[in-house]
Design an enzyme around this catalytic site. Structure first.
Site, short mmCIF file in Angstrom:
data_model
loop_
_atom_site.label_atom_id
_atom_site.label_comp_id
_atom_site.label_asym_id
_atom_site.label_seq_id
_atom_site.Cartn_x
_atom_site.Cartn_y
_atom_site.Cartn_z
N ARG A 8 -47.82 94.27 4.47
CA ARG A 8 -48.60 94.75 3.34
C ARG A 8 -50.00 95.21 3.71
NH1 ARG A 8 -46.83 90.30 -1.29
NH2 ARG A 8 -44.74 91.14 -1.63
N SER A 44 -44.29 83.19 -1.50
CA SER A 44 -45.19 82.48 -2.42
C SER A 44 -44.43 81.54 -3.35
CB SER A 44 -46.02 83.47 -3.23
OG SER A 44 -45.19 84.38 -3.92
#
Length: 528
Positions: free
Chosen positions: A273, A371
């Site tokens: 990312r 996450s």
């Protein structure tokens, strides 16, 4: 019974509540509503590497490399191996994940920086809401009191000097004291300090500030992950476009339909990312609009129902061309309260779990779909620790002497609007140094008030500017580029920063740096 205070209502908080014993009386305090959390909006899914041929060590390696080798490898290993048991237990209990049509095999997908497909989903791109709703239903039998739209602004200390409760503020600015044998901070991250962000709320979470006020160190506050694909443009954003869209064949292109990542990274549109975000940001600096080309994705509306609905609401003209307009926005914070996997901090009976914490699992860049995994594991591990503790004897509570500045709206807007330019995707020493001074002029050279007298609005302004100060201070002291932290004046990784953690302590002007135990990196990365 033991009284447990939980600050937050995302996946880490609910995983904790789910695993707490029936002997616990739980108070859940959330600044919004129970289902208004970033976990609820999670589209991508959760990593599940239990059944891989290498027992999950490929997942461990991908996580460590995506974090630019800044993470603590032993934490990465433990977190992922624990996740196998925790996710499997959810599945056995009845939390349903998507399977390939006509079979019991999970429909695994690929996302950026993963070496294989290992992400499971529930309801297509609605994984977060499915898991949250499942957990909410599972905990209904427990003794829980919910305080919604309530902000915790301080800890309360007992006569032994130990945190034993919280001071909370409701929507009418009425404060209340709540006593607890254990306080668990699960309030989430701080990426919404930036204008363009993917968070459900514009009010910055304050759990890290609570802990910092009372002496907990904050680690890696400079590490903020910018997501490359928020729906919209640099002026307006409308939520996230999951990385799974690219995992299923979506390609990042500019307005001339040129693949953005073709000559930048071997993984193309599935590069990590930090790399894809900077590439898109460079395109935007050159006045190029950016898109995801979805022409290769079959049954897009069925596979990504919430994204499809969002695109059709805001950009139907682009969808007809099989394009989704995207921009970069702040998405996830790797930094936070220094803690262990079970949430233990340096404060007795205070825990930090989920995105508000920093176990150094993510390093300098979070691997996609790790996450929800982290929240599930830390919540369950924290519950196991609390379950083993004895009920504490109640002692008189006192309020702290903390004071916060009175910040006027003009200064607040000026410093807020400036943050992306100063400490956004690209950073440089001179800009950050001058911005830090401006922040400190506002925070330390104005009138202040005792924390017990603040309003919610005053608290939110302070938390945002204080968080920006901490980010800026950390970023100044990491004189290299690594993962999500990019310095124009230090554009490459520095070997001497490889194993250095940057921590902030209340009252200290300088950063405490220490070198972690050296590791045989090549041995680790070639294990199994």
């Amino acid at each position: 019974m033991k009284d447990i205070i939980v600050i937050g209502s995302g996946i880490a908080a609910l995983s904790l509540v789910h695993r707490l014993d029936e002997s616990c009386r739980i108070t859940c305090i959330t600044k919004d509503t129970i289902t208004k959390s970033n976990s609820y909006l999670a589209q991508g899914g959760v990593c599940y590497s239990r059944n891989e041929d290498d027992d999950g060590y490929g997942h461990i390696k991908d996580t460590y490399l995506a974090g630019c080798e800044l993470a603590d490898y032993s934490v990465v290993e433990e977190m992922i191996l624990r996740s196998h048991k925790e996710i499997y237990q959810l599945i056995v209990e009845g939390c349903a994940f998507d399977t390939i049509s006509g079979s019991d095999t999970f429909d695994m997908s690929m996302e950026g920086a993963h070496s294989i497909s290992r992400i499971i989903h529930a309801g297509g791109d609605c994984t977060g809401s499915h898991i949250i709703n499942y957990l909410i239903n599972r905990v209904k039998s427990k003794e829980i009191t919910y305080h919604e739209n309530t902000e915790v602004i301080d800890f309360l200390i007992d006569s032994d000097g130990v945190v034993s409760g919280v001071l909370a503020l409701d929507d009418n600015n009425v404060s209340r004291t709540i006593r607890g044998d254990a306080i668990v901070i699960a309030s989430g991250g701080y990426s919404n300090v930036y204008r363009a962000h993917s968070s459900v709320s514009n009010d910055v979470n304050s759990g890290h500030i609570l802990a910092f006020h009372h002496g907990s160190p904050l680690r890696h506050m400079e590490m903020i992950q910018f997501h490359p694909t928020l729906l919209g443009n640099m002026d307006n954003t409308f939520g996230l476009v999951s990385e799974a869209v690219r995992g299923h064949g979506g390609v990042l292109v500019n307005e001339y339909n040129e693949p953005i990542m073709k000559d930048i990274h071997c993984l193309g549109s599935l590069a990590p990312r930090d790399i894809t975000s900077r590439a898109i940001f460079q395109q935007q600096k050159n006045a190029q609009e950016c898109f995801i080309d979805i022409s290769n994705i079959e049954q897009f509306p069925q596979r990504f129902p919430s994204i499809y609905g969002n695109v059709m609401e805001h950009f139907p003209e682009y969808y007809s061309k099989k394009l989704i307009p995207i921009t970069v926005g702040a998405h996830y914070t790797m930094g936070g309260i220094k803690s262990k996997i079970n949430g233990e901090t340096n404060l007795s009976h205070v825990y930090a779990i989920g995105e508000v914490s920093n176990t150094n699992f993510h390093g300098a860049n979070r691997l996609a779909s790790n996450s929800l995994l982290e929240g599930l594991v830390m919540g369950a591990s924290c519950a196991a620790s609390i379950n083993q503790q004895l009920q504490r004897n109640q002692k008189p509570l006192t309020r702290s002497n903390i004071r916060i500045p009175i910040i006027n709206d003009k200064d607040y807007k000026y410093l807020s609007d400036k943050c992306f330019e100063m400490i956004g995707i690209e950073r440089a020493n001179d800009n950050m140094a001058s911005y830090l001074q401006e922040l400190r002029n506002c925070l330390y050279q104005v009138k202040d008030m005792h924390i017990s007298t603040v309003t919610k609005n005053e608290w939110h302004k302070y938390v945002k500017l204080k968080t920006l100060e901490l980010i800026c201070l950390s970023a100044l002291n990491r004189g290299e580029s690594r993962g999500a932290h990019y310095r124009k004046d230090f554009p490459v990784e520095r070997e001497d920063f490889q194993n250095i953690d940057i921590e902030l302590y209340k009252g200290e002007e300088t950063i405490v740096k220490y070198v972690k135990c050296p590791r045989e990196i090549e041995t680790i990365l070639h294990r199994r």
